[in-house]
Write a protein that holds these residues in place. Structure first.
Motif, PDB file in Angstrom:
ATOM      1  N   PHE A 181      11.261 -19.805 -12.750  1.00 25.25           N
ATOM      2  CA  PHE A 181       9.862 -19.540 -13.091  1.00 25.25           C
ATOM      3  C   PHE A 181       9.332 -20.596 -14.063  1.00 25.25           C
ATOM      4  O   PHE A 181       8.233 -21.134 -13.878  1.00 25.25           O
ATOM      5  CB  PHE A 181       9.736 -18.139 -13.699  1.00 25.25           C
ATOM      6  N   LEU A 182      10.116 -20.890 -15.102  1.00 23.37           N
ATOM      7  CA  LEU A 182       9.666 -21.863 -16.089  1.00 23.37           C
ATOM      8  C   LEU A 182       9.670 -23.283 -15.520  1.00 23.37           C
ATOM      9  O   LEU A 182       8.842 -24.121 -15.915  1.00 23.37           O
ATOM     10  CB  LEU A 182      10.554 -21.797 -17.332  1.00 23.37           C
ATOM     11  N   ASP A 183      10.586 -23.562 -14.623  1.00 27.90           N
ATOM     12  CA  ASP A 183      10.587 -24.873 -13.973  1.00 27.90           C
ATOM     13  C   ASP A 183       9.305 -25.093 -13.179  1.00 27.90           C
ATOM     14  O   ASP A 183       8.738 -26.189 -13.160  1.00 27.90           O
ATOM     15  CB  ASP A 183      11.794 -24.986 -13.038  1.00 27.90           C
ATOM     16  N   ARG A 184       8.859 -24.038 -12.537  1.00 27.91           N
ATOM     17  CA  ARG A 184       7.688 -24.155 -11.661  1.00 27.91           C
ATOM     18  C   ARG A 184       6.377 -24.009 -12.432  1.00 27.91           C
ATOM     19  O   ARG A 184       5.400 -24.709 -12.131  1.00 27.91           O
ATOM     20  CB  ARG A 184       7.761 -23.095 -10.566  1.00 27.91           C
ATOM     21  N   TRP A 185       6.383 -23.137 -13.431  1.00 32.57           N
ATOM     22  CA  TRP A 185       5.165 -22.905 -14.212  1.00 32.57           C
ATOM     23  C   TRP A 185       5.510 -22.935 -15.709  1.00 32.57           C
ATOM     24  O   TRP A 185       5.631 -21.896 -16.358  1.00 32.57           O
ATOM     25  CB  TRP A 185       4.549 -21.557 -13.852  1.00 32.57           C
ATOM     26  N   PRO A 186       5.656 -24.120 -16.280  1.00 33.03           N
ATOM     27  CA  PRO A 186       6.090 -24.236 -17.673  1.00 33.03           C
ATOM     28  C   PRO A 186       5.000 -24.001 -18.708  1.00 33.03           C
ATOM     29  O   PRO A 186       5.273 -24.022 -19.906  1.00 33.03           O
ATOM     30  CB  PRO A 186       6.602 -25.673 -17.753  1.00 33.03           C
ATOM     31  N   THR A 187       3.776 -23.761 -18.253  1.00 32.83           N
ATOM     32  CA  THR A 187       2.676 -23.478 -19.182  1.00 32.83           C
ATOM     33  C   THR A 187       1.860 -22.315 -18.641  1.00 32.83           C
ATOM     34  O   THR A 187       1.896 -22.011 -17.431  1.00 32.83           O
ATOM     35  CB  THR A 187       1.761 -24.696 -19.361  1.00 32.83           C
ATOM     36  N   LEU A 188       1.087 -21.675 -19.513  1.00 30.92           N
ATOM     37  CA  LEU A 188       0.244 -20.565 -19.086  1.00 30.92           C
ATOM     38  C   LEU A 188      -0.841 -21.050 -18.134  1.00 30.92           C
ATOM     39  O   LEU A 188      -1.188 -20.364 -17.157  1.00 30.92           O
ATOM     40  CB  LEU A 188      -0.386 -19.893 -20.314  1.00 30.92           C
ATOM     41  N   ARG A 189      -1.366 -22.228 -18.398  1.00 25.72           N
ATOM     42  CA  ARG A 189      -2.421 -22.760 -17.533  1.00 25.72           C
ATOM     43  C   ARG A 189      -1.918 -22.961 -16.105  1.00 25.72           C
ATOM     44  O   ARG A 189      -2.624 -22.626 -15.130  1.00 25.72           O
ATOM     45  CB  ARG A 189      -2.932 -24.085 -18.098  1.00 25.72           C
ATOM     46  N   SER A 190      -0.711 -23.462 -15.953  1.00 25.89           N
ATOM     47  CA  SER A 190      -0.177 -23.710 -14.615  1.00 25.89           C
ATOM     48  C   SER A 190       0.056 -22.422 -13.845  1.00 25.89           C
ATOM     49  O   SER A 190      -0.212 -22.353 -12.636  1.00 25.89           O
ATOM     50  CB  SER A 190       1.127 -24.511 -14.711  1.00 25.89           C
ATOM     51  N   VAL A 191       0.545 -21.367 -14.494  1.00 20.70           N
ATOM     52  CA  VAL A 191       0.810 -20.120 -13.785  1.00 20.70           C
ATOM     53  C   VAL A 191      -0.489 -19.389 -13.467  1.00 20.70           C
ATOM     54  O   VAL A 191      -0.592 -18.691 -12.444  1.00 20.70           O
ATOM     55  CB  VAL A 191       1.775 -19.220 -14.588  1.00 20.70           C
ATOM     56  N   PRO A 236       4.812 -31.393 -26.199  1.00 17.92           N
ATOM     57  CA  PRO A 236       6.224 -31.472 -26.609  1.00 17.92           C
ATOM     58  C   PRO A 236       7.004 -30.196 -26.291  1.00 17.92           C
ATOM     59  O   PRO A 236       8.172 -30.259 -25.885  1.00 17.92           O
ATOM     60  CB  PRO A 236       6.139 -31.723 -28.116  1.00 17.92           C
ATOM     61  N   CYS A 237       6.370 -29.032 -26.490  1.00 20.47           N
ATOM     62  CA  CYS A 237       7.082 -27.776 -26.217  1.00 20.47           C
ATOM     63  C   CYS A 237       7.391 -27.631 -24.731  1.00 20.47           C
ATOM     64  O   CYS A 237       8.467 -27.135 -24.350  1.00 20.47           O
ATOM     65  CB  CYS A 237       6.247 -26.590 -26.696  1.00 20.47           C
ATOM     66  N   ARG A 238       6.462 -28.064 -23.892  1.00 21.26           N
ATOM     67  CA  ARG A 238       6.704 -27.995 -22.437  1.00 21.26           C
ATOM     68  C   ARG A 238       7.914 -28.843 -22.060  1.00 21.26           C
ATOM     69  O   ARG A 238       8.784 -28.391 -21.292  1.00 21.26           O
ATOM     70  CB  ARG A 238       5.461 -28.480 -21.700  1.00 21.26           C
ATOM     71  N   LEU A 239       7.997 -30.046 -22.586  1.00 24.68           N
ATOM     72  CA  LEU A 239       9.138 -30.908 -22.298  1.00 24.68           C
ATOM     73  C   LEU A 239      10.443 -30.298 -22.817  1.00 24.68           C
ATOM     74  O   LEU A 239      11.479 -30.372 -22.171  1.00 24.68           O
ATOM     75  CB  LEU A 239       8.922 -32.293 -22.901  1.00 24.68           C
ATOM     76  N   HIS A 240      10.367 -29.696 -24.005  1.00 19.45           N
ATOM     77  CA  HIS A 240      11.552 -29.066 -24.582  1.00 19.45           C
ATOM     78  C   HIS A 240      12.016 -27.894 -23.728  1.00 19.45           C
ATOM     79  O   HIS A 240      13.218 -27.707 -23.490  1.00 19.45           O
ATOM     80  CB  HIS A 240      11.254 -28.613 -26.009  1.00 19.45           C
ATOM     81  N   VAL A 241      11.071 -27.090 -23.251  1.00 22.71           N
ATOM     82  CA  VAL A 241      11.419 -25.956 -22.399  1.00 22.71           C
ATOM     83  C   VAL A 241      12.094 -26.425 -21.118  1.00 22.71           C
ATOM     84  O   VAL A 241      13.117 -25.870 -20.690  1.00 22.71           O
ATOM     85  CB  VAL A 241      10.156 -25.120 -22.080  1.00 22.71           C
TER      86      VAL A 241
END
Length: 416
Positions: A181-191, A236-241
């Motif tokens: 799930f996080l790989d595909r939608w790593p941000t709230l905007r993307s999901v 940065p947080c998205r990359l870290h996740v």
């Protein structure tokens, strides 16, 4: 120690070199030296020792396993005697109260300790290759589980910085579902930009068939409000996740591989049948219990010895009129962890174990103290089953409690 040794050797090991102290049988002189931690250097030293003294040769060192132990076990003329590091440290302190420490001196002390008190130490006798493999597998799997926990905690901490809703949608974060799930939608905007059929297909593909749960997730996704829109935080947080997800995914895959190998190896050992049917053991704890007991039944002469070795038995200290009890600080931590974790699993799965646990809690014991007390009791039962090669039977044990008029029977409603 009944066999005569042609020489005695003390070794103080290190990563890059090993200090050696040698004493010939019937002599009091010591010869000190140092060998590099290289296969060729160790082999040359061992063969030179054999040409000079023959065999057998007693070797004292502070390890029961490790690279130097594996290297020396190849030579049948060497008999290894593991010495507890704490024992050697106290022995050194007796002669050097200042706390001074030196590697060559430690090698000499290890030699002296074995020569003067040979009855205190037992030679290292390796178990079968299958048992040693199982022991290493379960220990390393537990390390991977610890890595999974650490990565999951770091992942949750990062998500709280910019995307806390993902934590609300998934209760179990150490799963492939959460990683995908996080790989595909790593941000709230993307999901939020994802189409509803796409999200539904994703959950169905991951064996999530609960219509109610999927609907609740979709409603939460559509109504979610971003914690922050600051790109300096989100980027940065998205990359870290994504980096943490990749690591977590690798650890989860490794745990699956270890589970398969553990199941394959455990089934080849005849004593596995004694542990696989224990209440609460399951595919993870049953192999760990088998590795904890091993296959050398003469190793522990009584259940009391095993309880002390595993760190389950408390320690009593007395001085004058004072007396106090505390748990053991020096013990194999993984072994103690195995018994404690399994004892906790038996509380809802064994009638007498659950009652005994509640009795301990009623006396004022904390959860951890009560579980350790239960583990103490379980070890005595398992030791008997292990020695007699008899699988544990709850009914048989309850009848034994009845013969002893145990107070547990009243609690269980079986006194009549």
């Amino acid at each position: 120690m009944e066999q005569p040794f042609t020489a005695w050797v003390g070794i103080d090991w290190a990563d890059t070199k090993h200090d050696i102290c040698v004493q010939a049988a019937g002599d009091t002189r010591h010869e000190s030296g140092c060998i590099a931690h290289q296969v060729e250097a160790i082999d040359e030293w061992a063969n030179a020792l054999h040409r000079r003294f023959g065999g057998p040769i007693a070797v004292a060192l502070e390890l029961a396993k490790g690279p130097i132990v594996a290297a020396l076990q190849k030579y049948d003329f060497l008999v290894l005697f593991p010495i507890n590091p704490a024992t050697l440290a106290k022995y050194r302190e007796a002669f050097q109260p200042s706390g001074a420490k030196d590697d060559p001196a430690d090698a000499e002390l290890a030699l002296d300790l074995l020569v003067r008190h040979p009855e205190r130490f037992s030679p290292l006798r390796p178990q079968s290759a299958a048992m040693r493999s199982l022991t290493s597998l379960v220990e390393r799997r537990r390390q991977l589980v610890g890595d999974q926990t650490r990565l999951t905690n770091r992942l949750c901490d990062t998500l709280k910085q910019y995307y806390p809703q993902a934590l609300e949608w998934f209760d179990d974060r150490g799963t492939v579902l959460f990683c995908d799930f996080l790989d595909r939608w790593p941000t709230l905007r993307s999901v939020r930009q994802a189409r509803t059929p796409t999200l539904e297909t994703f959950f169905h593909a991951h064996h999530c068939r609960s219509t109610r749960r999927i609907s609740a997730r979709l409603a939460s996704i559509r109504g979610a409000t971003a914690l922050t829109d600051d790109p300096a935080i989100i980027g940065p947080c998205r990359l870290h996740v994504l980096a943490l997800v990749a690591q977590l995914r690798a650890v989860l895959a490794a745990i699956v591989q270890f589970d398969r190998e553990i199941a394959r190896v455990a089934c080849t050992l005849p004593d596995y049948a004694l542990f696989e049917t224990l209440p609460g053991a399951g595919p993870q704890l049953a192999p760990r219990l088998l590795a904890a007991f091993g296959e050398q039944r003469e190793r522990f002469r009584s259940a009391d010895e095993l309880q002390k070795y595993a760190g389950i038995a408390p320690v009593t200290e007395r001085s004058g009129k004072k007396s106090w009890v505390h748990w053991r600080l020096q013990c194999p931590k993984f072994l103690r962890q195995t018994f404690v974790e399994w004892a906790a699993q038996t509380i809802p799965r064994s009638f007498w174990a659950g009652t005994y646990y509640q009795q301990q809690r009623a006396k004022g014991s904390s959860h951890h103290v009560a579980v350790r007390a239960l583990a103490f009791k379980w070890i005595r039962i398992l030791y008997r089953c292990w020695q007699t090669r008899t699988p544990y039977n709850e009914t048989v044990y309850l009848k034994a409690l009845g013969k002893r008029s145990s107070s547990l029977l009243g609690k269980l409603g079986l006194s009549g």
